[in-house]
Design a protein around this motif. Sequence first.
Motif, PDB file in Angstrom:
ATOM      1  N   GLU A  70       0.824  -1.209   0.000  1.00 59.33           N
ATOM      2  CA  GLU A  70       0.000   0.000   0.000  1.00 59.33           C
ATOM      3  C   GLU A  70       0.859   1.260   0.000  1.00 59.33           C
ATOM      4  O   GLU A  70       0.534   2.236  -0.672  1.00 59.33           O
ATOM      5  CB  GLU A  70      -0.929   0.009   1.221  1.00 59.33           C
ATOM      6  N   LYS A  71       1.964   1.241   0.735  1.00 62.24           N
ATOM      7  CA  LYS A  71       2.797   2.434   0.876  1.00 62.24           C
ATOM      8  C   LYS A  71       3.770   2.633  -0.285  1.00 62.24           C
ATOM      9  O   LYS A  71       3.973   3.756  -0.741  1.00 62.24           O
ATOM     10  CB  LYS A  71       3.602   2.358   2.180  1.00 62.24           C
ATOM     11  N   PHE A  72       4.399   1.574  -0.734  1.00 63.51           N
ATOM     12  CA  PHE A  72       5.552   1.743  -1.614  1.00 63.51           C
ATOM     13  C   PHE A  72       5.433   1.141  -3.008  1.00 63.51           C
ATOM     14  O   PHE A  72       6.094   1.616  -3.922  1.00 63.51           O
ATOM     15  CB  PHE A  72       6.805   1.137  -0.956  1.00 63.51           C
ATOM     16  N   LEU A  73       4.673   0.080  -3.158  1.00 61.37           N
ATOM     17  CA  LEU A  73       4.754  -0.648  -4.415  1.00 61.37           C
ATOM     18  C   LEU A  73       3.595  -0.354  -5.345  1.00 61.37           C
ATOM     19  O   LEU A  73       2.464  -0.173  -4.927  1.00 61.37           O
ATOM     20  CB  LEU A  73       4.831  -2.151  -4.140  1.00 61.37           C
ATOM     21  N   ARG A  74       3.933  -0.317  -6.625  1.00 58.82           N
ATOM     22  CA  ARG A  74       2.944  -0.123  -7.679  1.00 58.82           C
ATOM     23  C   ARG A  74       3.516  -0.731  -8.960  1.00 58.82           C
ATOM     24  O   ARG A  74       4.658  -1.188  -8.972  1.00 58.82           O
ATOM     25  CB  ARG A  74       2.604   1.355  -7.824  1.00 58.82           C
ATOM     26  N   PRO A  75       2.747  -0.716 -10.032  1.00 61.93           N
ATOM     27  CA  PRO A  75       3.239  -1.290 -11.284  1.00 61.93           C
ATOM     28  C   PRO A  75       4.606  -0.724 -11.671  1.00 61.93           C
ATOM     29  O   PRO A  75       4.877   0.457 -11.488  1.00 61.93           O
ATOM     30  CB  PRO A  75       2.157  -0.906 -12.296  1.00 61.93           C
ATOM     31  N   GLY A  76       5.455  -1.600 -12.169  1.00 66.20           N
ATOM     32  CA  GLY A  76       6.798  -1.200 -12.582  1.00 66.20           C
ATOM     33  C   GLY A  76       7.880  -1.620 -11.604  1.00 66.20           C
ATOM     34  O   GLY A  76       9.053  -1.659 -11.955  1.00 66.20           O
ATOM     35  N   ALA A  77       7.498  -1.959 -10.370  1.00 65.63           N
ATOM     36  CA  ALA A  77       8.490  -2.406  -9.392  1.00 65.63           C
ATOM     37  C   ALA A  77       8.986  -3.794  -9.789  1.00 65.63           C
ATOM     38  O   ALA A  77       8.225  -4.620 -10.287  1.00 65.63           O
ATOM     39  CB  ALA A  77       7.871  -2.460  -7.997  1.00 65.63           C
ATOM     40  N   GLN A  78      10.254  -4.047  -9.569  1.00 66.87           N
ATOM     41  CA  GLN A  78      10.804  -5.378  -9.817  1.00 66.87           C
ATOM     42  C   GLN A  78      10.954  -6.076  -8.471  1.00 66.87           C
ATOM     43  O   GLN A  78      11.548  -5.529  -7.544  1.00 66.87           O
ATOM     44  CB  GLN A  78      12.150  -5.299 -10.530  1.00 66.87           C
ATOM     45  N   LEU A  79      10.393  -7.285  -8.373  1.00 65.79           N
ATOM     46  CA  LEU A  79      10.379  -8.033  -7.120  1.00 65.79           C
ATOM     47  C   LEU A  79      10.984  -9.412  -7.276  1.00 65.79           C
ATOM     48  O   LEU A  79      10.896 -10.023  -8.338  1.00 65.79           O
ATOM     49  CB  LEU A  79       8.935  -8.237  -6.632  1.00 65.79           C
ATOM     50  N   PHE A  80      11.569  -9.875  -6.187  1.00 61.71           N
ATOM     51  CA  PHE A  80      11.912 -11.284  -6.031  1.00 61.71           C
ATOM     52  C   PHE A  80      10.871 -11.838  -5.078  1.00 61.71           C
ATOM     53  O   PHE A  80      10.741 -11.361  -3.953  1.00 61.71           O
ATOM     54  CB  PHE A  80      13.317 -11.462  -5.458  1.00 61.71           C
ATOM     55  N   VAL A  81      10.091 -12.810  -5.524  1.00 63.33           N
ATOM     56  CA  VAL A  81       8.950 -13.311  -4.766  1.00 63.33           C
ATOM     57  C   VAL A  81       9.127 -14.796  -4.477  1.00 63.33           C
ATOM     58  O   VAL A  81       9.538 -15.559  -5.343  1.00 63.33           O
ATOM     59  CB  VAL A  81       7.640 -13.115  -5.568  1.00 63.33           C
ATOM     60  N   GLU A  82       8.808 -15.158  -3.250  1.00 60.20           N
ATOM     61  CA  GLU A  82       8.752 -16.569  -2.866  1.00 60.20           C
ATOM     62  C   GLU A  82       7.294 -16.861  -2.530  1.00 60.20           C
ATOM     63  O   GLU A  82       6.683 -16.140  -1.736  1.00 60.20           O
ATOM     64  CB  GLU A  82       9.640 -16.817  -1.656  1.00 60.20           C
ATOM     65  N   ASP A 133      11.193  -9.457  -1.824  1.00 59.57           N
ATOM     66  CA  ASP A 133      12.229  -8.441  -1.711  1.00 59.57           C
ATOM     67  C   ASP A 133      12.093  -7.519  -2.913  1.00 59.57           C
ATOM     68  O   ASP A 133      11.858  -7.977  -4.032  1.00 59.57           O
ATOM     69  CB  ASP A 133      13.641  -9.065  -1.724  1.00 59.57           C
ATOM     70  N   VAL A 134      12.234  -6.234  -2.686  1.00 63.48           N
ATOM     71  CA  VAL A 134      12.188  -5.269  -3.776  1.00 63.48           C
ATOM     72  C   VAL A 134      13.572  -5.208  -4.404  1.00 63.48           C
ATOM     73  O   VAL A 134      14.554  -4.926  -3.724  1.00 63.48           O
ATOM     74  CB  VAL A 134      11.756  -3.873  -3.281  1.00 63.48           C
ATOM     75  N   VAL A 135      13.650  -5.500  -5.681  1.00 65.02           N
ATOM     76  CA  VAL A 135      14.910  -5.425  -6.413  1.00 65.02           C
ATOM     77  C   VAL A 135      15.085  -4.015  -6.977  1.00 65.02           C
ATOM     78  O   VAL A 135      16.165  -3.449  -6.951  1.00 65.02           O
ATOM     79  CB  VAL A 135      14.942  -6.472  -7.552  1.00 65.02           C
ATOM     80  N   ARG A 136      13.974  -3.455  -7.474  1.00 64.20           N
ATOM     81  CA  ARG A 136      14.006  -2.090  -8.017  1.00 64.20           C
ATOM     82  C   ARG A 136      12.632  -1.459  -7.816  1.00 64.20           C
ATOM     83  O   ARG A 136      11.617  -2.047  -8.180  1.00 64.20           O
ATOM     84  CB  ARG A 136      14.350  -2.128  -9.507  1.00 64.20           C
ATOM     85  N   PHE A 137      12.622  -0.272  -7.231  1.00 67.52           N
ATOM     86  CA  PHE A 137      11.368   0.460  -7.086  1.00 67.52           C
ATOM     87  C   PHE A 137      11.005   1.075  -8.433  1.00 67.52           C
ATOM     88  O   PHE A 137      11.888   1.392  -9.238  1.00 67.52           O
ATOM     89  CB  PHE A 137      11.508   1.571  -6.037  1.00 67.52           C
ATOM     90  N   PRO A 138       9.713   1.304  -8.679  1.00 72.09           N
ATOM     91  CA  PRO A 138       9.325   1.958  -9.939  1.00 72.09           C
ATOM     92  C   PRO A 138       9.694   3.437  -9.897  1.00 72.09           C
ATOM     93  O   PRO A 138       9.985   3.988  -8.834  1.00 72.09           O
ATOM     94  CB  PRO A 138       7.807   1.779  -9.973  1.00 72.09           C
ATOM     95  N   LYS A 139       9.669   4.069 -11.065  1.00 72.79           N
ATOM     96  CA  LYS A 139       9.929   5.512 -11.103  1.00 72.79           C
ATOM     97  C   LYS A 139       8.884   6.215 -10.271  1.00 72.79           C
ATOM     98  O   LYS A 139       7.743   5.787 -10.173  1.00 72.79           O
ATOM     99  CB  LYS A 139       9.843   6.020 -12.544  1.00 72.79           C
ATOM    100  N   LYS A 140       9.286   7.343  -9.688  1.00 71.24           N
ATOM    101  CA  LYS A 140       8.337   8.138  -8.913  1.00 71.24           C
ATOM    102  C   LYS A 140       7.293   8.713  -9.855  1.00 71.24           C
ATOM    103  O   LYS A 140       7.584   9.006 -11.008  1.00 71.24           O
ATOM    104  CB  LYS A 140       9.056   9.248  -8.158  1.00 71.24           C
ATOM    105  N   LEU A 141       6.090   8.895  -9.340  1.00 67.49           N
ATOM    106  CA  LEU A 141       4.992   9.398 -10.168  1.00 67.49           C
ATOM    107  C   LEU A 141       5.329  10.744 -10.793  1.00 67.49           C
ATOM    108  O   LEU A 141       5.036  10.985 -11.953  1.00 67.49           O
ATOM    109  CB  LEU A 141       3.709   9.507  -9.343  1.00 67.49           C
ATOM    110  N   GLU A 142       5.970  11.648 -10.029  1.00 73.63           N
ATOM    111  CA  GLU A 142       6.296  12.974 -10.546  1.00 73.63           C
ATOM    112  C   GLU A 142       7.266  12.871 -11.725  1.00 73.63           C
ATOM    113  O   GLU A 142       7.148  13.559 -12.705  1.00 73.63           O
ATOM    114  CB  GLU A 142       6.924  13.859  -9.460  1.00 73.63           C
TER     115      GLU A 142
END
Length: 135
Positions: A78-90, A118-127
Amino acid sequence: MLKSAVRSFSVSATRNAFARMQLLGTVGSVNFRETKNGTKFINYSLAVNQYDPSSEDNKTTDWFNVSVFDEKQISAFEKFLRPGAQLFVEADVRQRVLVDEEGENKHTLTSLKQVRFDVVRFPKKLEESEDTEGH
């Protein structure tokens, strides 16, 4: 003198069989939902690229649908992730076979329930993304 390395296994406590998957991919859509009894959960899609020499661009993309029920993980999404984030998921994996009423067509449904990520890369900021679209 060499000692023999023998490992003993206990049969008194059995472990449940499990299936677990590890994926590295990019978040697509994210849907925040609630069950009928009010429990929050998330469904999101994860795009996973694979090298494919037979493909024109040498890669194919598989999409996986992942469910999240852990409250801390939901809060992070809810706070940090949105489309475009790269994740490592188990994720834990379950499969069910669905059969139509006539019993002729069978479909296998695979469910992924996220255990950790784990977040590998956050998506670009909306701005940033809005500024680059305007130029």
